[in-house]
Design a protein around this motif. Structure first.
Motif, short mmCIF file in Angstrom:
data_model
loop_
_atom_site.label_atom_id
_atom_site.label_comp_id
_atom_site.label_asym_id
_atom_site.label_seq_id
_atom_site.Cartn_x
_atom_site.Cartn_y
_atom_site.Cartn_z
N ALA A 1 -10.65 3.13 17.02
CA ALA A 1 -9.48 3.09 15.89
C ALA A 1 -9.89 3.31 14.85
N VAL A 2 -9.83 4.21 14.08
CA VAL A 2 -10.18 4.08 12.51
C VAL A 2 -9.13 3.93 11.79
N VAL A 3 -8.82 2.60 11.29
CA VAL A 3 -7.83 2.16 10.42
C VAL A 3 -8.23 2.17 9.08
N TRP A 4 -7.16 2.63 8.35
CA TRP A 4 -7.32 2.74 6.98
C TRP A 4 -6.16 2.56 5.93
N HIS B 1 -9.03 1.99 -4.34
CA HIS B 1 -10.24 1.94 -3.42
C HIS B 1 -9.66 2.19 -1.90
N TYR B 2 -10.07 3.38 -1.50
CA TYR B 2 -9.52 3.76 0.04
C TYR B 2 -10.60 3.17 0.87
N ALA B 3 -9.69 2.32 1.93
CA ALA B 3 -10.74 1.38 2.79
C ALA B 3 -10.68 1.64 4.01
N LYS B 4 -11.33 1.55 5.07
CA LYS B 4 -11.29 1.84 6.34
C LYS B 4 -12.02 0.90 7.09
N VAL B 5 -11.91 0.73 8.38
CA VAL B 5 -12.72 -0.10 9.25
C VAL B 5 -12.74 0.43 10.65
N PRO C 1 1.02 -1.27 0.01
CA PRO C 1 -0.04 0.03 -0.06
C PRO C 1 0.91 1.35 -0.11
N ALA C 2 0.32 2.19 -0.46
CA ALA C 2 0.91 3.38 -0.49
C ALA C 2 0.90 4.31 0.98
N GLY C 3 -0.27 3.72 1.63
CA GLY C 3 -0.29 4.32 2.85
C GLY C 3 -1.28 3.51 3.62
N PHE C 4 -0.80 3.32 5.01
CA PHE C 4 -1.67 2.35 5.91
C PHE C 4 -1.68 3.09 7.41
#
Length: 255
Positions: free
Chosen positions: A101-104, A121-125, A60-63
């Motif tokens: 915690a909003v993890v993306w 697709h920018y995903a979060k949980v 990923p480009a970012g996590f």
């Protein structure tokens, strides 16, 4: 996360459909940690209802994570976790304090030749540590994002999830939202229309969906990006930006 081999009827349906919905999965080991502690995440780019195929996912480009107003870079926690030999990722972090915690994840663009476009697709949980019930509506600040109006933790099967589709922080009127669940192979859709549920947000970018089955549900608002990219063949192609949020429904009397 275990993967299953699609049953023959499901495989035939997939073969008959030229394009299937892509979902960036970001699935934690739990949506609520009653005593806090460690939580793991599986990052897989796939078709959840069909159980595959799994698409190759670059690093990923970012996590990262937003929790109690603090931003944390989780890139160092990423490790390779191939699924059936196809590149996928996993991570673990420790939620030692109460709060949601909003993890993306911001993945690398994925070239889809069947659709002639790149997919990002920018995903979060949201994982609620110590079942705090606080901070679940914090935004990750992604280019496109779903802002939950329903707390995405502690939901029963049959509860409705409601959210607002955002682009650059502003609501997206009439955005199309695709909905799928992570199928363990026990559900065989009767035809293609049952694989991906489709709805549109209203004029204020708000949508709602009742989750009829226990498990993880993905909501993907699909928005065309402002800036095209160059395909491997050298042509200018559109970019599909997806705002995803993953929500778990739990049966009463069971997990």
């Amino acid at each position: 996360m275990p993967r299953f081999l699609p049953l023959l009827p499901l495989a035939l349906m997939l073969a008959a459909s030229p394009v299937a919905a892509h979902f960036q999965e970001l699935i934690p080991s739990a949506d609520v940690l009653p005593e806090g502690g460690k939580v793991t995440f599986d990052l897989v780019f796939t078709h959840p209802v069909e159980g595959g195929p799994v698409m190759a996912m670059q690093k990923p480009a970012g996590f990262g994570m937003v929790m109690n107003g603090q931003k944390t870079d989780l890139m160092p926690a990423l490790r390779e976790a191939p699924v059936g030999g196809t590149p996928a990722w996993a991570a673990e972090t420790d939620l030692a304090e109460p709060g949601a915690a909003v993890v993306w994840v911001a993945p690398q663009p994925y070239w889809e030749p069947a659709e002639g476009k790149f997919i990002v697709h920018y995903a979060k949980v949201v994982v609620d540590s110590y079942a705090s019930g606080e901070g679940w509506d914090a935004l990750a600040g992604l280019p496109v994002e779903i802002a939950p109006l329903t707390r995405p933790n502690g939901l029963w099967t049959g509860n409705a999830f409601t959210g607002v589709v955002l682009k650059a922080g502003a609501p997206v009127p009439f955005a199309e939202v695709e909905v799928e669940f992570v199928n363990d192979g026990s559900v065989v859709p009767p035809n293609d229309d049952f694989i991906t549920q489709v709805l549109k947000a209203d004029a204020n970018g708000t949508f709602s969906y009742v989750m009829p089955r226990a498990g993880w549900w993905g909501f993907a608002a699909l928005i065309e990006g402002d800036t095209p990219m160059t395909s491997p063949e050298g042509t200018e192609v559109p970019v599909e930006e997806g705002a995803l949020i993953w929500v778990k429904a739990t049966d009463m009397g069971g997990n």
